[in-house]
Design a protein around this motif. Sequence first.
Motif, short mmCIF file in Angstrom:
data_model
loop_
_atom_site.label_atom_id
_atom_site.label_comp_id
_atom_site.label_asym_id
_atom_site.label_seq_id
_atom_site.Cartn_x
_atom_site.Cartn_y
_atom_site.Cartn_z
N VAL A 144 -37.15 -8.67 1.12
CA VAL A 144 -37.29 -7.26 1.46
C VAL A 144 -36.18 -6.47 0.77
O VAL A 144 -35.01 -6.80 0.88
CB VAL A 144 -37.20 -7.04 2.99
CG1 VAL A 144 -37.42 -5.58 3.35
CG2 VAL A 144 -38.20 -7.93 3.72
N TRP B 241 -41.57 -5.20 -0.06
CA TRP B 241 -41.36 -6.63 0.13
C TRP B 241 -42.37 -7.46 -0.64
O TRP B 241 -43.39 -6.96 -1.11
CB TRP B 241 -41.44 -6.98 1.62
CG TRP B 241 -42.74 -6.60 2.26
CD1 TRP B 241 -43.07 -5.39 2.78
CD2 TRP B 241 -43.90 -7.43 2.42
NE1 TRP B 241 -44.36 -5.40 3.25
CE2 TRP B 241 -44.91 -6.65 3.04
CE3 TRP B 241 -44.18 -8.75 2.09
CZ2 TRP B 241 -46.15 -7.17 3.35
CZ3 TRP B 241 -45.44 -9.25 2.41
CH2 TRP B 241 -46.40 -8.46 3.04
N TYR C 106 -37.98 -9.09 11.47
CA TYR C 106 -38.09 -8.39 10.20
C TYR C 106 -37.30 -7.09 10.30
O TYR C 106 -37.23 -6.48 11.36
CB TYR C 106 -39.55 -8.09 9.88
CG TYR C 106 -40.38 -9.32 9.70
CD1 TYR C 106 -40.34 -10.03 8.51
CD2 TYR C 106 -41.20 -9.78 10.72
CE1 TYR C 106 -41.10 -11.17 8.32
CE2 TYR C 106 -41.96 -10.93 10.55
CZ TYR C 106 -41.91 -11.62 9.35
OH TYR C 106 -42.64 -12.76 9.19
N MET D 196 -38.88 -2.57 6.62
CA MET D 196 -40.11 -3.23 6.16
C MET D 196 -41.31 -2.66 6.92
O MET D 196 -42.34 -2.33 6.33
CB MET D 196 -40.01 -4.73 6.35
CG MET D 196 -41.22 -5.51 5.90
SD MET D 196 -40.93 -7.27 6.20
CE MET D 196 -42.54 -7.93 5.82
#
Length: 111
Positions: free
Chosen positions: A59, A65, A95, A99
């Motif tokens: 990422v 990403w 995450y 993202m």
Amino acid sequence: MGLFSRKPRSKQGPAAQSGGRDAKAETISHLRAFVSSHTGCEAFVEPPTRVTQTTMVIVADTGEWTRRRVPDEATARKLAQQFSIPAFDVNLSGYPSRMREWNEKQRKNHG
């Protein structure tokens, strides 16, 4: 033993083995290109499931990403080290919000 090393299967011929080497080279090349063309990259290692093998998500600081399959967590960490980026276990870190924000923006722009 090198990255992506596995014992060759006895039923694989030279063509199948070279195809595997090509796929490994393409994976490494893709990940390296992504890291070199984006700033603030971090790697997130996703464990294998019943349906997929271990994957590595890289990422960028923009939230963009990319994801590729890797043989195992150790290989993902070695790749991250080669690329000089930090690596995280996604089950422990989750995450990054950037993202999710990037994904949402892409959905709005393309949907």
